[in-house]
Design an enzyme around this catalytic site. Structure first.
Site, PDB file in Angstrom:
ATOM      1  N   HIS A 156      64.930  29.955 -27.946  1.00 36.18           N
ATOM      2  CA  HIS A 156      65.915  29.364 -27.042  1.00 36.18           C
ATOM      3  C   HIS A 156      65.845  27.849 -27.161  1.00 36.18           C
ATOM      4  CE1 HIS A 156      67.116  33.074 -25.105  1.00 36.18           C
ATOM      5  NE2 HIS A 156      65.840  33.412 -24.967  1.00 36.18           N
ATOM      6  N   CYS A 198      70.529  28.123 -29.620  1.00 29.31           N
ATOM      7  CA  CYS A 198      71.672  27.413 -29.059  1.00 29.31           C
ATOM      8  C   CYS A 198      71.493  25.912 -29.280  1.00 29.31           C
ATOM      9  CB  CYS A 198      71.803  27.706 -27.568  1.00 29.31           C
ATOM     10  SG  CYS A 198      72.185  29.429 -27.183  1.00 29.31           S
TER      11      CYS A 198
END
Length: 319
Positions: A156, A198
């Site tokens: 992440h 991301c």
């Protein structure tokens, strides 16, 4: 006068040769790989069961580069979550990247850092080589000035950072510092950095070291997406970017002598497939990526040819 004419003709002939086959040979020489060994650092930064896909991302890529000749001794694998032994896993001891796929966590898998060992500090130490003296060789990146290094990070992330263990962050400045230290210490020849998270393009914004090609699964303002969900276990099993990376390596790079180039790889996950725009930074990479083989980073520096026929060595051979 006669000698002058001969010299003039020789110059014209030389120029003609340079503009034909000889020039092509010279160009090929400059694009010939200058490395003698390949290494990879594959990192899953996420803990918790619901991040199953980040573990399978690493394992799927691990099997691809092993198939192409990079040995376990040259691969540093870091898994922050022990998915195979998680109590929620209905198939103990296994990890799958597809619902009908094969188990990625077999007996031939060597994990170098697992669980709480996977930290920002340990990752930086692996890259820079600044270990405690008691650290075994299997946990060290023993590269030199002739090593091509693949760094793959999945987890992440946000603008300018990737989360480690859901408790600390690796910033893009940290990553740039580590790579610059590697350059100053002659710890790589060329490097490929891949960030799959991301906003992952932000991770290479501060990298200024030479001979580094950087790729990302999404641009700085974009999310990165998962690919396949397994309803039996209730989680996604792989991310889109890594899925198409492994798919490309399986179909287009079947052997070390494959002619697939890095531009082919970069184009393998367009926005219609990845659902995000992949990032590329090559201003510090001097070569034309169309003339760089994928196996320069994803494969061994030596080509092996598997033989199926029986070879009989006669007495003359042993004489």
């Amino acid at each position: 006068m006669r000698h002058v004419l001969l010299i003039f003709c020789a110059i014209i002939a030389t120029e003609a040769l340079l503009n034909t086959g000889l020039q092509l040979k010279i160009d090929e020489l400059f694009d010939t790989p200058g490395h003698t060994n390949n290494w990879a650092v594959l990192v899953c930064t996420s803990k918790f069961w619901f991040n199953y896909r980040h573990v399978s991302n690493v394992l799927a890529l691990y099997h691809s580069i092993k198939r192409l000749g990079i040995p376990d001794s040259n691969i540093i694998m870091m898994l922050a979550e022990d998915v195979p032994c998680n109590s929620r896993n209905p198939r103990p001891g296994t990890v799958y990247a597809a619902r009908a796929g094969t188990n990625l966590y077999g007996s031939d898998v060597e994990v170098d850092y697992r669980g709480e060992e996977v930290t920002v500090e340990s990752f930086i130490r692996v890259l820079t080589g600044r270990h405690h003296p008691a650290t075994p060789r299997s946990k060290r990146l023993l590269t030199d000035h002739q090593s091509n290094v693949l760094i793959y990070l999945t987890g992440h992330g946000g603008d300018s950072f990737m989360k480690f263990q859901d408790s600390e962050e690796l910033t893009n400045v940290d990553l740039a510092y580590a790579i610059q230290t590697m350059f100053e210490d002659n710890r790589y020849h060329e490097m490929l950095v891949i960030a799959d998270s991301c906003r992952s393009a932000s991770m290479y914004e501060w990298i200024d070291s030479p001979n580094v090609l950087s790729l990302s699964s999404s641009l700085t303002h974009e999310e990165s997406y998962s690919y396949d969900v397994d309803t039996d276990i209730g989680v996604y099993v792989i991310d889109r970017y890594t899925h198409y990376t492994v798919n490309f390596l399986t179909k287009e790079v079947k052997a070390l002598n494959s002619s697939a180039n890095m531009q082919d790889y970069i184009d393998s996950c367009p926005a219609r497939k990845c659902l995000s725009n992949t990032g590329v930074r090559k201003d510090h990479y001097p070569k034309d990526v169309k003339r760089v083989r994928v196996t320069d980073f994803f494969g061994s520096s030596r080509i092996f040819q598997h033989l199926s026929e029986e070879i009989v060595l006669d007495d003359e051979f042993w004489a």
